[in-house]
Scaffold this motif. Structure first.
Motif, PDB file in Angstrom:
ATOM      1  N   CYS A 268       0.839  -1.217   0.000  1.00  0.00           N
ATOM      2  CA  CYS A 268       0.000   0.000   0.000  1.00  0.00           C
ATOM      3  C   CYS A 268       0.865   1.255   0.000  1.00  0.00           C
ATOM      4  CB  CYS A 268      -0.902   0.020   1.234  1.00  0.00           C
ATOM      5  SG  CYS A 268      -2.002  -1.394   1.341  1.00  0.00           S
ATOM      6  N   VAL A 274      -2.584   0.474   6.677  1.00  0.00           N
ATOM      7  CA  VAL A 274      -3.484  -0.071   7.700  1.00  0.00           C
ATOM      8  C   VAL A 274      -2.969   0.383   9.058  1.00  0.00           C
ATOM      9  CG1 VAL A 274      -4.485  -2.144   8.731  1.00  0.00           C
ATOM     10  CG2 VAL A 274      -3.952  -2.110   6.283  1.00  0.00           C
ATOM     11  N   LYS A 301      -7.895   1.990   7.658  1.00  0.00           N
ATOM     12  CA  LYS A 301      -6.898   1.969   6.570  1.00  0.00           C
ATOM     13  C   LYS A 301      -7.031   3.235   5.733  1.00  0.00           C
ATOM     14  CE  LYS A 301      -5.448  -0.990   2.653  1.00  0.00           C
ATOM     15  NZ  LYS A 301      -5.774  -0.193   1.465  1.00  0.00           N
ATOM     16  N   TYR A 306     -13.468   0.534   7.791  1.00  0.00           N
ATOM     17  CA  TYR A 306     -14.114  -0.583   7.109  1.00  0.00           C
ATOM     18  C   TYR A 306     -14.789  -1.513   8.111  1.00  0.00           C
ATOM     19  CZ  TYR A 306     -11.066   0.538   3.081  1.00  0.00           C
ATOM     20  OH  TYR A 306     -10.417   1.143   2.033  1.00  0.00           O
ATOM     21  N   PRO A 312     -10.245  -9.276   5.439  1.00  0.00           N
ATOM     22  CA  PRO A 312      -9.687  -9.184   4.084  1.00  0.00           C
ATOM     23  C   PRO A 312      -8.333  -9.884   4.044  1.00  0.00           C
ATOM     24  CG  PRO A 312      -9.358  -7.127   5.287  1.00  0.00           C
ATOM     25  CD  PRO A 312     -10.125  -8.019   6.194  1.00  0.00           C
ATOM     26  N   THR A 315      -5.730  -8.138  -1.581  1.00  0.00           N
ATOM     27  CA  THR A 315      -5.963  -6.730  -1.946  1.00  0.00           C
ATOM     28  C   THR A 315      -7.385  -6.525  -2.466  1.00  0.00           C
ATOM     29  OG1 THR A 315      -3.648  -6.702  -2.621  1.00  0.00           O
ATOM     30  CG2 THR A 315      -4.967  -4.805  -3.243  1.00  0.00           C
ATOM     31  N   ASP A 317     -10.059  -7.983  -1.563  1.00  0.00           N
ATOM     32  CA  ASP A 317     -11.081  -8.086  -0.514  1.00  0.00           C
ATOM     33  C   ASP A 317     -11.487  -6.733   0.074  1.00  0.00           C
ATOM     34  OD1 ASP A 317     -11.197 -10.802  -0.782  1.00  0.00           O
ATOM     35  OD2 ASP A 317      -9.852 -11.237   0.889  1.00  0.00           O
ATOM     36  N   TRP A 318     -10.633  -5.726  -0.056  1.00  0.00           N
ATOM     37  CA  TRP A 318     -10.929  -4.434   0.567  1.00  0.00           C
ATOM     38  C   TRP A 318     -12.147  -3.749  -0.040  1.00  0.00           C
ATOM     39  CZ3 TRP A 318      -8.860  -2.876   5.048  1.00  0.00           C
ATOM     40  CH2 TRP A 318      -7.740  -3.571   5.505  1.00  0.00           C
ATOM     41  N   ALA A 321     -16.026  -4.806   1.481  1.00  0.00           N
ATOM     42  CA  ALA A 321     -16.471  -4.492   2.846  1.00  0.00           C
ATOM     43  C   ALA A 321     -17.976  -4.249   2.876  1.00  0.00           C
ATOM     44  CB  ALA A 321     -15.738  -3.263   3.363  1.00  0.00           C
ATOM     45  N   ILE A 324     -18.173   1.155   4.373  1.00  0.00           N
ATOM     46  CA  ILE A 324     -16.941   1.950   4.315  1.00  0.00           C
ATOM     47  C   ILE A 324     -17.311   3.402   4.637  1.00  0.00           C
ATOM     48  CG2 ILE A 324     -14.967   2.696   2.921  1.00  0.00           C
ATOM     49  CD1 ILE A 324     -15.405   0.267   1.115  1.00  0.00           C
TER      50      ILE A 324
END
Length: 517
Positions: A268, A274, A301, A306, A312, A315, A317-318, A321, A324
């Motif tokens: 990231c 995160v 994050k 989230y 998650p 990547t 999976d974010w 959610a 958010i």
């Protein structure tokens, strides 16, 4: 470092508990059960062993038994007496269930029936046994260290009667018989702790509560792996043991979560790191006004907060959610925590933003996250230390986002005019015409002396004029007033933190009480 200890595995269906051994490493919790294994002389399964005992004039068969069909458990060997017939075979163990006596099946026999059969079976008694891996704890069988002669009495009494078969019984022969000793080529057996279930701790969660409720289990909890595999209910003999194991497992899970965060952050950008993540329980209102809890995985994050149903792990999976929210527009609030003197502390941290909650549930470590349009999420965690970490993490994540963003602008209106309202980390508050961009007024954060709102769309902001020292009231109407008020709070708190970090730390209710106590 590995932690080991004895506990009970509680079966909620049968309401029985079984002795187990726990082995905790940094990454895995292993549940072990005792069993009898063949260690030499033969390769065949140790599930069933057939042993011939020669009754001795002094000491008889050299064992005691417990249980029976009337107790819904098999008859099991509860004691083996040193240097007597049963021990000399090397093939019988405390916890062995008796399957047959001289070829007669006794699996469904009562205690007295088996006692009668063994006492009247003559000088040579052939029994077939199978080790009972899940012996109910009410049998009070000693655990001890594995081996036929090293089992020792636990010192606790059982509601079930121990029938001693170390007395002579009805022997037809008064001459001394040869001892029941193992033959050279016969298999040798040992009682050992064997691994039966391994639960990986990465992204695992712990629950001390009965599923979906706020009913706390006494000295018990379960551990659930990421794939849903559960240890079952782990029950401990004392509150201290339970607390020690809970703390040890929570620490290992937290350490692994930190490792996962570091790995995720390598992929990231610096502005999308995160800050914290972990399991919580979210409260929902049931159809019959009952309170239901569901496990949720939260993450802070980058610019967002989230809420996930499952963690998650990639990547991609974010974006999956459930919810958010922008961190500038949420408000973290501790509701209560359990103090050492058993008093509730109702922590109303942020005056001026009112939110009513029913605090009648039994969960001690609770916080809420208020979001836009007056909505909120109510969460509980298992430990006070977790509450302190969430408080600090939300604070840090919000401050970082405020400093990254610099400013937030919202559309608003007053008396039919469409305006823009900007909260700026450096400049404070600015209101300007959305069409002409002409600035109508501007005030520093320090000039805001108070506010009031109608709980719907309209707010009054009270500013002090630096020249006249008079209070000027500015009224504005917003589509999502809650988000704007949260944003104002976030920016002011971040501003205070940048000037006086010690003051912000001194306001931490969770850390103040958790670490002092």
């Amino acid at each position: 470092q590995t932690k080991t200890g004895i506990a009970l595995l509680y079966d909620e269906v049968s309401e029985n508990a079984y002795d187990i051994r726990l082995k905790l490493t940094k990454e895995v919790l292993t549940i072990q059960k005792q069993d009898v294994v063949c260690v030499s002389g033969s390769d065949h399964s140790a599930n069933h062993r057939t042993v011939t005992l020669r009754r001795q004039p002094v000491g008889g068969l050299g064992l005691s038994i417990k249980g029976g069909a009337e107790h819904k458990v098999p008859v099991v060997i509860s004691k083996i007496f040193k240097d007597q017939a049963a021990e000399q075979t090397g093939m019988l163990f405390i916890g062995d269930a008796i399957i047959q006596v001289n070829g007669i099946n006794v699996e469904s026999a009562t205690h007295e029936e088996v006692v009668h059969l063994l006492r009247n079976a003559g000088d040579e008694v052939t029994i077939t046994v199978q080790y009972l891996r899940e012996a109910p704890s009410f049998l009070k069988l000693p655990i001890g260290s594995p081996g036929p002669s090293s089992d020792h009495s636990s010192g606790t009494s059982s509601p079930l009667f121990d029938s001693g078969l170390h007395l002579n019984g009805n022997s037809t022969n008064t001459a001394p018989s040869s001892p029941s000793s193992p033959i050279a080529n016969e298999p040798k057996y040992e009682k050992r702790w064997l691994d039966t279930l391994s639960v990986p701790l990465s992204m695992a969660r712990i629950s001390r509560y009965k599923t979906g409720t706020d009913k706390l289990r006494s000295n018990a909890f379960e551990v659930l792996a990421l794939d849903g595999v559960s240890t079952g209910i782990l029950q401990f003999y004392t509150a201290q043991e339970s607390a020690d194991w809970l703390r040890a497992m929570s620490t290992n899970i937290s350490d692994l979560t930190l490792q996962n965060m570091k790995m995720a952050n390598k992929c990231c950008s610096p502005s999308d790191q995160v800050i914290h993540m972990g399991w919580v329980n979210e409260r929902f209102e049931g159809g019959d006004s009952s309170q239901l809890y569901k496990s949720k995985f939260l993450a802070l994050k980058g610019s967002s907060f989230y809420i996930f149903s499952t963690p998650p792990v990639s990547t991609l999976d974010w974006v999956r959610a459930e919810k958010i929210y922008n961190l500038c527009e949420v408000l973290f609030k501790i509701h209560k925590l359990w103090l050492a003197d058993d008093c509730w502390l109702q922590a109303n941290l942020y005056l001026g933003i009112h939110q009513e909650f029913d605090l009648e549930d039994q969960r001690p470590y609770c916080f809420s996250v208020m979001v836009g349009h007056g909505k909120s999420h109510y969460f509980s965690v298992e430990l006070g230390s977790e509450l302190a970490v969430w408080e600090k993490s939300f604070q840090r994540a919000i401050f970082l986002e405020v400093q990254r963003t610099g400013s937030k602008t919202y559309m608003c209106s007053w008396q039919g005019d469409t305006l823009c309202f900007t909260v700026d980390f450096a400049l404070g508050f600015t209101c300007f015409d959305s069409k002409t961009k002409n600035v109508l007024w501007r005030f520093k954060f320090s000039q805001l002396k108070g506010s009031s709102d109608d709980g719907k769309t309209r707010v009054k902001l009270l500013f002090q004029n630096l020249d006249t020292k008079q209070i000027e009231t500015k009224e504005l109407e917003f589509q999502d007033l809650t988000a704007v008020l949260h944003c104002i709070h976030s920016f002011i708190a971040a501003k205070v933190a940048s000037v006086d970090p010690v003051f912000i730390d001194s306001q931490s209710i969770a850390r103040k009480y958790m670490y002092n106590n």
